[in-house]
Design a protein around this motif. Structure first.
Motif, PDB file in Angstrom:
ATOM      1  N   GLY A  10     -16.074  37.032 -17.665  1.00 29.78           N
ATOM      2  CA  GLY A  10     -15.359  38.303 -17.700  1.00 29.78           C
ATOM      3  C   GLY A  10     -14.878  38.727 -16.333  1.00 29.78           C
ATOM      4  O   GLY A  10     -15.306  38.188 -15.301  1.00 29.78           O
ATOM      5  N   LEU A  11     -13.983  39.702 -16.322  1.00 31.95           N
ATOM      6  CA  LEU A  11     -13.527  40.343 -15.094  1.00 31.95           C
ATOM      7  C   LEU A  11     -14.172  41.715 -15.011  1.00 31.95           C
ATOM      8  O   LEU A  11     -14.127  42.484 -15.979  1.00 31.95           O
ATOM      9  CB  LEU A  11     -12.009  40.512 -15.094  1.00 31.95           C
ATOM     10  N   LEU A  12     -14.794  42.020 -13.878  1.00 37.16           N
ATOM     11  CA  LEU A  12     -15.285  43.371 -13.634  1.00 37.16           C
ATOM     12  C   LEU A  12     -14.151  44.138 -12.971  1.00 37.16           C
ATOM     13  O   LEU A  12     -13.803  43.874 -11.811  1.00 37.16           O
ATOM     14  CB  LEU A  12     -16.528  43.341 -12.742  1.00 37.16           C
ATOM     15  N   GLU A  13     -13.542  45.052 -13.708  1.00 34.58           N
ATOM     16  CA  GLU A  13     -12.358  45.761 -13.226  1.00 34.58           C
ATOM     17  C   GLU A  13     -12.735  46.757 -12.137  1.00 34.58           C
ATOM     18  O   GLU A  13     -13.353  47.782 -12.406  1.00 34.58           O
ATOM     19  CB  GLU A  13     -11.672  46.498 -14.376  1.00 34.58           C
ATOM     20  N   LEU A  14     -12.324  46.445 -10.917  1.00 35.77           N
ATOM     21  CA  LEU A  14     -12.607  47.321  -9.777  1.00 35.77           C
ATOM     22  C   LEU A  14     -11.337  47.878  -9.152  1.00 35.77           C
ATOM     23  O   LEU A  14     -11.402  48.532  -8.111  1.00 35.77           O
ATOM     24  CB  LEU A  14     -13.392  46.539  -8.708  1.00 35.77           C
ATOM     25  N   SER A  15     -10.196  47.638  -9.797  1.00 31.80           N
ATOM     26  CA  SER A  15      -8.914  47.959  -9.174  1.00 31.80           C
ATOM     27  C   SER A  15      -8.148  49.041  -9.908  1.00 31.80           C
ATOM     28  O   SER A  15      -6.913  49.060  -9.898  1.00 31.80           O
ATOM     29  CB  SER A  15      -8.061  46.677  -9.105  1.00 31.80           C
ATOM     30  N   ASN A  16      -8.867  49.959 -10.517  1.00 29.22           N
ATOM     31  CA  ASN A  16      -8.222  51.004 -11.309  1.00 29.22           C
ATOM     32  C   ASN A  16      -7.970  52.282 -10.525  1.00 29.22           C
ATOM     33  O   ASN A  16      -7.536  53.285 -11.077  1.00 29.22           O
ATOM     34  CB  ASN A  16      -9.072  51.321 -12.545  1.00 29.22           C
ATOM     35  N   GLY A  17      -8.250  52.268  -9.221  1.00 28.62           N
ATOM     36  CA  GLY A  17      -8.089  53.447  -8.385  1.00 28.62           C
ATOM     37  C   GLY A  17      -6.659  53.637  -7.897  1.00 28.62           C
ATOM     38  O   GLY A  17      -5.740  52.895  -8.272  1.00 28.62           O
ATOM     39  N   PRO A  18      -6.436  54.591  -7.014  1.00 30.68           N
ATOM     40  CA  PRO A  18      -5.073  54.981  -6.620  1.00 30.68           C
ATOM     41  C   PRO A  18      -4.294  53.912  -5.879  1.00 30.68           C
ATOM     42  O   PRO A  18      -3.064  53.902  -5.929  1.00 30.68           O
ATOM     43  CB  PRO A  18      -5.291  56.225  -5.739  1.00 30.68           C
ATOM     44  N   THR A  19      -4.973  52.981  -5.168  1.00 25.13           N
ATOM     45  CA  THR A  19      -4.232  51.940  -4.451  1.00 25.13           C
ATOM     46  C   THR A  19      -4.339  50.581  -5.127  1.00 25.13           C
ATOM     47  O   THR A  19      -3.936  49.569  -4.568  1.00 25.13           O
ATOM     48  CB  THR A  19      -4.708  51.823  -2.983  1.00 25.13           C
ATOM     49  N   LEU A  20      -4.890  50.534  -6.320  1.00 22.55           N
ATOM     50  CA  LEU A  20      -4.940  49.318  -7.154  1.00 22.55           C
ATOM     51  C   LEU A  20      -5.780  48.213  -6.535  1.00 22.55           C
ATOM     52  O   LEU A  20      -5.538  47.026  -6.768  1.00 22.55           O
ATOM     53  CB  LEU A  20      -3.520  48.790  -7.441  1.00 22.55           C
ATOM     54  N   ALA A  21      -6.799  48.574  -5.761  1.00 18.35           N
ATOM     55  CA  ALA A  21      -7.669  47.580  -5.128  1.00 18.35           C
ATOM     56  C   ALA A  21      -9.113  48.063  -5.176  1.00 18.35           C
ATOM     57  O   ALA A  21      -9.396  49.256  -5.227  1.00 18.35           O
ATOM     58  CB  ALA A  21      -7.251  47.337  -3.677  1.00 18.35           C
ATOM     59  N   PHE A  22     -10.035  47.098  -5.117  1.00 21.77           N
ATOM     60  CA  PHE A  22     -11.453  47.437  -5.241  1.00 21.77           C
ATOM     61  C   PHE A  22     -11.938  48.322  -4.106  1.00 21.77           C
ATOM     62  O   PHE A  22     -12.955  49.012  -4.238  1.00 21.77           O
ATOM     63  CB  PHE A  22     -12.300  46.157  -5.318  1.00 21.77           C
ATOM     64  N   LYS A  23     -11.225  48.335  -2.987  1.00 21.90           N
ATOM     65  CA  LYS A  23     -11.653  49.157  -1.853  1.00 21.90           C
ATOM     66  C   LYS A  23     -11.709  50.645  -2.218  1.00 21.90           C
ATOM     67  O   LYS A  23     -12.450  51.416  -1.605  1.00 21.90           O
ATOM     68  CB  LYS A  23     -10.718  48.948  -0.666  1.00 21.90           C
ATOM     69  N   ASP A  24     -10.932  51.051  -3.225  1.00 20.29           N
ATOM     70  CA  ASP A  24     -10.961  52.457  -3.647  1.00 20.29           C
ATOM     71  C   ASP A  24     -12.351  52.872  -4.129  1.00 20.29           C
ATOM     72  O   ASP A  24     -12.725  54.043  -4.014  1.00 20.29           O
ATOM     73  CB  ASP A  24      -9.975  52.700  -4.791  1.00 20.29           C
ATOM     74  N   MET A  25     -13.107  51.929  -4.690  1.00 17.84           N
ATOM     75  CA  MET A  25     -14.408  52.269  -5.258  1.00 17.84           C
ATOM     76  C   MET A  25     -15.330  52.901  -4.211  1.00 17.84           C
ATOM     77  O   MET A  25     -16.059  53.844  -4.496  1.00 17.84           O
ATOM     78  CB  MET A  25     -15.076  51.031  -5.852  1.00 17.84           C
TER      79      MET A  25
END
Length: 480
Positions: free
Chosen positions: A108-123
């Motif tokens: 599976g993919l753990l979706e971490l890119s749903n934030g404002p800049t579309l990258a996991f760093k938003d988390m």
């Protein structure tokens, strides 16, 4: 909770002090004196929590100098579907980091890119922005953030800090080496507290400047310099949360184990996974995936840590991983060598002098399997093939960095126990790397409507040589 430096500085600060400071005074990185342990009862209780509730439970183990009610309010403010609003169709945005199965129960993919800049760093960065504003407000202080980015950290930091009271951001990036979308996300911001500096070199040159400024104690104190790169412990602490959330999303009970595959450049993301495992999360394997810049893969295969010079760092189609000096790797080595700060200081004296270190024949490296790491690398051809295969087989479009992760997860399948699901940490949405998506699939990646045409917006950036003193002068001229 008290914190210590990986290089042995005598001070034992609390969380809010290291939040604003970045590096320790001796150049080391901060870690908790001990990793808090999570009981089976806590795992059982946490399984049904929302993301914000889980973040509070985990972070409260590391942050003991912010009142509980205030910390809970910060978590509640940060982790909302309104902020993390870009989940894939069919996935529940209320989950914040939903698991999107390619092969149910297996991969599976753990979706971490749903934030404002579309990258996991938003988390982590969205939390960091709210923590900075809270602590600075309580102390009546101001902070000038100096950071370096190879792609996603910069935009995530700037979107998290824009308009925040008491905060200015000076972000260094490698001139011309990020994707057009990544550059546009950063350089198009017109907020008065955001300053972009493009360095005519590689990411490692920019990162070296940040470290040099942070190590100038007088300048750092005079201009209130702080850090948002993953050298800042708060970033790593925030990332621990999604390993627990991903585990709960991929399992039905706490008797099961999960393997996580993590695309890795600076080692911060997978360092959080290492800490989650040390806390007691049932992690079978931590699979580290690199691109052609395979410094970390080389270490886990051979025991030799050999950072490359800027001229040896490859420019690739997964540019956020075009890194040859992994800042957070020091945190893991500290644990590997038995938390001996003298050993770490000696090893990084070699690194700082431009020399590799070799632990291959040491008793410390003989224990490497105790930490459950395996690793592999990926090339441009691998990325293209993986993007095509995932799209053809699963009708899912993935970005270049996530493709590195999927490729390495497949290549390490024989090292994962049968029945253990593998979650690949999604690092960004494909819209950020349209050139490679077009090359792989012959079509444009989808992007949120609000970000259509972002590359055509006016951009504001200063281009500079990789000169520490020039960057210092620019900061001095642009602070209050």
């Amino acid at each position: 909770m008290k914190y210590l430096s990986t290089r042995g500085h005598a001070g034992r600060p609390e969380f809010c002090d290291i939040l604003l400071g970045g590096l320790a005074p001796d150049g080391g990185l901060y870690l908790p004196e001990t990793y808090p342990q999570v009981s089976r009862a806590e795992l059982d209780a946490w399984r049904k929590l929302s993301y914000a509730e889980l973040a509070y439970e985990i972070l409260s183990k590391f942050i003991t100098d912010i009142p509980a009610a205030d910390l809970k309010a910060i978590c509640d403010k940060t982790y909302t579907p309104a902020v993390f609003c870009h989940a894939r169709p069919g996935d529940d945005p209320a989950d914040i980091t939903p698991v999107h199965w390619l092969e149910p129960g297996k991969l599976g993919l753990l979706e971490l890119s749903n934030g404002p800049t579309l990258a996991f760093k938003d988390m982590a960065m969205q939390l960091l922005g709210n923590l900075f504003e809270y602590v600075l407000g309580k102390r009546g202080q101001r902070l000038n953030i100096l950071g370096a980015t190879s792609g996603d950290t910069g935009s995530a930091a700037e979107y998290a800090m824009r308009g925040k009271r008491g905060v200015r951001v000076f972000m260094l990036s490698p001139h011309g080496l990020m994707s057009p979308f990544q550059r546009a996300q950063m350089y198009s911001l017109q907020d008065e507290n955001i300053f972009n500096i493009a360095i005519t070199g590689m990411f490692d040159d920019a990162q070296d400047i940040v470290k040099a400024v942070s190590n100038d104690a007088a300048f750092k104190a005079r201009y209130h310099i702080g850090a948002v790169n993953s050298i800042n412990w708060a970033r790593v602490a925030a990332q621990i949360v999604y390993y627990f959330k991903g585990y709960f999303g991929a399992t039905e009970s706490n008797d099961q184990q999960v393997a996580f595959c993590v695309p890795s450049g600076n080692f911060g993301n997978i360092c959080a996974g290492h800490i989650a495992r040390m806390m007691g999360l049932p992690v079978a394997r931590l699979i580290l995936a690199t691109n052609e810049n395979d410094v970390l893969d080389e270490f886990f295969r051979t025991g030799v840590y050999r950072p490359r010079k800027a001229a040896e760092t490859r420019v690739t189609s997964s540019p956020s991983m075009d890194i040859s000096k992994a800042s957070n790797f020091e945190r893991f080595v500290f644990d590997l060598v038995g938390r001996d700060p003298q050993k770490v200081a000696a090893l990084w004296a070699e690194v700082d002098a431009g020399r590799p270190f070799d632990l291959s024949s040491s008793a410390d490296f003989a224990r490497i399997d105790d930490f459950a790491f395996v690793s592999g690398s990926s090339t441009h051809a691998d990325r293209l093939a993986t993007i095509r295969k995932v799209f053809a087989q699963y009708q899912v479009m993935i970005d270049t960095h996530t493709a590195d992760g999927v490729k390495v997860a497949w290549s390490c399948a024989d090292r994962i126990q049968a029945g253990v699901p593998v979650l690949v940490l999604e690092t960004a949405l494909p819209a950020k790397f349209a050139d490679t998506i077009r090359e792989a699939l012959g079509r444009e990646p989808e992007r949120p409507a609000a970000l259509e045409g972002i590359e055509r917006l006016p951009q504001r950036v200063e281009v500079m040589a990789p000169d520490v003193e020039a960057v210092k002068r620019f900061i001095a001229e642009h602070v209050d």
